[in-house]
Motif scaffolding. Structure first.
Motif, PDB file in Angstrom:
ATOM      1  N   ASN A 126      94.821  91.012  58.579  1.00  0.00           N
ATOM      2  CA  ASN A 126      93.595  90.224  58.397  1.00  0.00           C
ATOM      3  C   ASN A 126      92.369  91.127  58.397  1.00  0.00           C
ATOM      4  O   ASN A 126      91.462  90.976  57.573  1.00  0.00           O
ATOM      5  CB  ASN A 126      93.457  89.183  59.506  1.00  0.00           C
ATOM      6  N   GLU A 127      92.340  92.067  59.340  1.00  0.00           N
ATOM      7  CA  GLU A 127      91.200  92.987  59.436  1.00  0.00           C
ATOM      8  C   GLU A 127      91.115  93.867  58.186  1.00  0.00           C
ATOM      9  O   GLU A 127      90.026  94.075  57.631  1.00  0.00           O
ATOM     10  CB  GLU A 127      91.333  93.880  60.676  1.00  0.00           C
ATOM     11  N   ILE A 128      92.253  94.383  57.742  1.00  0.00           N
ATOM     12  CA  ILE A 128      92.276  95.251  56.562  1.00  0.00           C
ATOM     13  C   ILE A 128      91.697  94.528  55.351  1.00  0.00           C
ATOM     14  O   ILE A 128      90.948  95.105  54.553  1.00  0.00           O
ATOM     15  CB  ILE A 128      93.717  95.716  56.261  1.00  0.00           C
ATOM     16  N   ILE A 129      92.023  93.259  55.217  1.00  0.00           N
ATOM     17  CA  ILE A 129      91.579  92.493  54.057  1.00  0.00           C
ATOM     18  C   ILE A 129      90.148  91.985  54.217  1.00  0.00           C
ATOM     19  O   ILE A 129      89.357  92.009  53.279  1.00  0.00           O
ATOM     20  CB  ILE A 129      92.536  91.315  53.793  1.00  0.00           C
ATOM     21  N   ASP A 130      89.794  91.526  55.407  1.00  0.00           N
ATOM     22  CA  ASP A 130      88.516  90.837  55.607  1.00  0.00           C
ATOM     23  C   ASP A 130      87.333  91.750  55.904  1.00  0.00           C
ATOM     24  O   ASP A 130      86.195  91.406  55.588  1.00  0.00           O
ATOM     25  CB  ASP A 130      88.626  89.830  56.760  1.00  0.00           C
ATOM     26  N   ASP A 131      87.576  92.890  56.546  1.00  0.00           N
ATOM     27  CA  ASP A 131      86.457  93.679  57.049  1.00  0.00           C
ATOM     28  C   ASP A 131      85.580  94.219  55.925  1.00  0.00           C
ATOM     29  O   ASP A 131      86.048  94.513  54.823  1.00  0.00           O
ATOM     30  CB  ASP A 131      86.962  94.827  57.924  1.00  0.00           C
ATOM     31  N   LYS A 132      84.316  94.357  56.240  1.00  0.00           N
ATOM     32  CA  LYS A 132      83.324  94.815  55.263  1.00  0.00           C
ATOM     33  C   LYS A 132      83.685  96.180  54.695  1.00  0.00           C
ATOM     34  O   LYS A 132      83.447  96.470  53.517  1.00  0.00           O
ATOM     35  CB  LYS A 132      81.956  94.876  55.943  1.00  0.00           C
ATOM     36  N   LEU A 133      84.264  97.025  55.535  1.00  0.00           N
ATOM     37  CA  LEU A 133      84.583  98.397  55.147  1.00  0.00           C
ATOM     38  C   LEU A 133      85.861  98.837  55.822  1.00  0.00           C
ATOM     39  O   LEU A 133      86.200  98.359  56.911  1.00  0.00           O
ATOM     40  CB  LEU A 133      83.433  99.324  55.558  1.00  0.00           C
ATOM     41  N   VAL A 134      86.574  99.736  55.184  1.00  0.00           N
ATOM     42  CA  VAL A 134      87.727 100.399  55.800  1.00  0.00           C
ATOM     43  C   VAL A 134      87.535 101.902  55.663  1.00  0.00           C
ATOM     44  O   VAL A 134      87.177 102.387  54.586  1.00  0.00           O
ATOM     45  CB  VAL A 134      89.055  99.972  55.144  1.00  0.00           C
ATOM     46  N   ILE A 203      79.521 100.611  50.693  1.00  0.00           N
ATOM     47  CA  ILE A 203      79.212  99.214  50.996  1.00  0.00           C
ATOM     48  C   ILE A 203      78.247  98.593  49.978  1.00  0.00           C
ATOM     49  O   ILE A 203      78.080  97.373  49.943  1.00  0.00           O
ATOM     50  CB  ILE A 203      78.653  99.056  52.430  1.00  0.00           C
ATOM     51  N   LYS A 204      77.633  99.450  49.158  1.00  0.00           N
ATOM     52  CA  LYS A 204      76.740  98.939  48.119  1.00  0.00           C
ATOM     53  C   LYS A 204      77.445  98.793  46.776  1.00  0.00           C
ATOM     54  O   LYS A 204      76.895  98.228  45.832  1.00  0.00           O
ATOM     55  CB  LYS A 204      75.535  99.876  47.957  1.00  0.00           C
ATOM     56  N   GLN A 205      78.669  99.313  46.681  1.00  0.00           N
ATOM     57  CA  GLN A 205      79.410  99.276  45.430  1.00  0.00           C
ATOM     58  C   GLN A 205      79.706  97.847  44.999  1.00  0.00           C
ATOM     59  O   GLN A 205      80.099  97.004  45.806  1.00  0.00           O
ATOM     60  CB  GLN A 205      80.745 100.015  45.566  1.00  0.00           C
ATOM     61  N   LYS A 206      79.520  97.580  43.722  1.00  0.00           N
ATOM     62  CA  LYS A 206      79.855  96.271  43.175  1.00  0.00           C
ATOM     63  C   LYS A 206      81.176  96.323  42.412  1.00  0.00           C
ATOM     64  O   LYS A 206      81.950  95.366  42.436  1.00  0.00           O
ATOM     65  CB  LYS A 206      78.731  95.788  42.260  1.00  0.00           C
ATOM     66  N   ALA A 207      81.428  97.422  41.748  1.00  0.00           N
ATOM     67  CA  ALA A 207      82.685  97.594  41.017  1.00  0.00           C
ATOM     68  C   ALA A 207      83.550  98.605  41.762  1.00  0.00           C
ATOM     69  O   ALA A 207      83.181  99.765  41.902  1.00  0.00           O
ATOM     70  CB  ALA A 207      82.414  98.061  39.592  1.00  0.00           C
ATOM     71  N   ILE A 208      84.676  98.149  42.272  1.00  0.00           N
ATOM     72  CA  ILE A 208      85.566  99.008  43.045  1.00  0.00           C
ATOM     73  C   ILE A 208      86.560  99.694  42.110  1.00  0.00           C
ATOM     74  O   ILE A 208      87.215  99.056  41.287  1.00  0.00           O
ATOM     75  CB  ILE A 208      86.336  98.196  44.105  1.00  0.00           C
ATOM     76  N   ASN A 209      86.675 101.018  42.261  1.00  0.00           N
ATOM     77  CA  ASN A 209      87.591 101.803  41.438  1.00  0.00           C
ATOM     78  C   ASN A 209      88.651 102.427  42.334  1.00  0.00           C
ATOM     79  O   ASN A 209      88.363 103.276  43.172  1.00  0.00           O
ATOM     80  CB  ASN A 209      86.802 102.885  40.693  1.00  0.00           C
ATOM     81  N   ASN A 210      89.898 101.974  42.176  1.00  0.00           N
ATOM     82  CA  ASN A 210      91.003 102.540  42.938  1.00  0.00           C
ATOM     83  C   ASN A 210      92.272 102.420  42.099  1.00  0.00           C
ATOM     84  O   ASN A 210      92.243 101.853  40.994  1.00  0.00           O
ATOM     85  CB  ASN A 210      91.139 101.852  44.310  1.00  0.00           C
ATOM     86  N   PRO A 211      93.418 102.947  42.543  1.00  0.00           N
ATOM     87  CA  PRO A 211      94.626 102.901  41.709  1.00  0.00           C
ATOM     88  C   PRO A 211      95.022 101.492  41.265  1.00  0.00           C
ATOM     89  O   PRO A 211      95.533 101.308  40.150  1.00  0.00           O
ATOM     90  CB  PRO A 211      95.693 103.509  42.629  1.00  0.00           C
ATOM     91  N   VAL A 212      94.796 100.511  42.119  1.00  0.00           N
ATOM     92  CA  VAL A 212      95.190  99.142  41.772  1.00  0.00           C
ATOM     93  C   VAL A 212      94.250  98.536  40.739  1.00  0.00           C
ATOM     94  O   VAL A 212      94.687  97.927  39.760  1.00  0.00           O
ATOM     95  CB  VAL A 212      95.240  98.245  43.024  1.00  0.00           C
ATOM     96  N   THR A 213      92.937  98.701  40.934  1.00  0.00           N
ATOM     97  CA  THR A 213      91.992  98.126  39.966  1.00  0.00           C
ATOM     98  C   THR A 213      92.134  98.804  38.610  1.00  0.00           C
ATOM     99  O   THR A 213      91.980  98.159  37.573  1.00  0.00           O
ATOM    100  CB  THR A 213      90.542  98.248  40.465  1.00  0.00           C
ATOM    101  N   ARG A 214      92.472 100.105  38.617  1.00  0.00           N
ATOM    102  CA  ARG A 214      92.682 100.797  37.338  1.00  0.00           C
ATOM    103  C   ARG A 214      93.927 100.265  36.627  1.00  0.00           C
ATOM    104  O   ARG A 214      93.931 100.045  35.413  1.00  0.00           O
ATOM    105  CB  ARG A 214      92.795 102.306  37.558  1.00  0.00           C
TER     106      ARG A 214
END
Length: 223
Positions: A126-134, A203-214
């Motif tokens: 839950n924390e991994i998914i919900d938290d503002k930042l990891v 925390i200001k990013q609007k478009a997240i770029n990571n292996p899954v989103t790519r």
């Protein structure tokens, strides 16, 4: 958006976790077929790790949506009490990460301070998914760390990665921004300065770029 794309996200959650662990040379097995199983078993160098209820907790959140807060979950290799791994992890957390987060008015969440080391509970997910930042410490490419990072990536939310010099990152993570640091006084000082800037950017990013989103973008682009 998350509810409408629930099935697509579910597939990426499970496939990303399996592929990530397999790419690290780990033996991975599920109690049932991917996407339906409730227990994940990992074997690394003769040691067995069992992660219970990971799909149920993750899929429940896919169905119901997330509830972002002002916390930062810290993913880190832990090791046993008083081990070198634990001492190094706690030193980074207590002398660098926590002071920066407190300065930014973000609450740090350190799982091994309240949970049994090595266990991954539904509360942690839950924390991994919900938290503002990891913030993820990739040093040593610990299997639990890689698993938890895969979950966060699957939900396309901000992550800042750090790793000790000498750690060879997987090819797909090399494309993402991560901070290398040295285990020295000068190295720690440099990490502290760079980490704050990376957090503010993340925390200001609007478009997240990571292996899954790519991967998701490629899937959409190819119909």
């Amino acid at each position: 958006t998350l509810k409408k794309e629930g099935e697509l996200h579910s597939a990426f959650v499970t496939e990303t976790i399996a592929n990530r662990l397999l790419s690290e040379g780990l033996a991975v097995s599920f109690s049932d077929s991917i996407g339906k199983g409730y227990t994940l078993k990992i074997t690394e160098r003769g040691k067995n790790y069992t992660i219970k209820n990971f799909i149920k907790a993750t899929m429940d959140l896919v169905k119901t949506g997330t509830n972002e807060n002002n916390r930062c979950f810290i993913i880190t290799p832990i090791g046993n009490a008083k081990s070198e791994t634990r001492e190094k992890a706690d030193a980074i957390i207590n002398t660098i990460i926590k002071p920066i987060l407190n300065e930014l008015d973000i609450e740090p969440v350190v799982p091994h301070e309240s949970n049994e080391p090595g266990s991954i509970t539904s509360e942690i997910i839950n924390e991994i998914i919900d938290d503002k930042l990891v913030i993820t410490n990739l040093t040593g490419l610990n299997p639990n760390v890689m698993y938890e990072l895969a979950i966060r990536h699957s939900f396309a939310k901000p992550v800042v990665c750090i790793y000790e010099k000498g750690t060879i990152l997987p090819f797909d993570i090399k494309e993402d921004r991560a901070i290398e640091y040295e285990d020295s006084i000068a190295g720690v000082s440099d990490l502290k300065e760079r980490l704050k800037g990376m957090i503010l950017t993340a925390i200001k990013q609007k478009a997240i770029n990571n292996p899954v989103t790519r991967a998701k973008k490629k899937l959409i682009d190819h119909g």
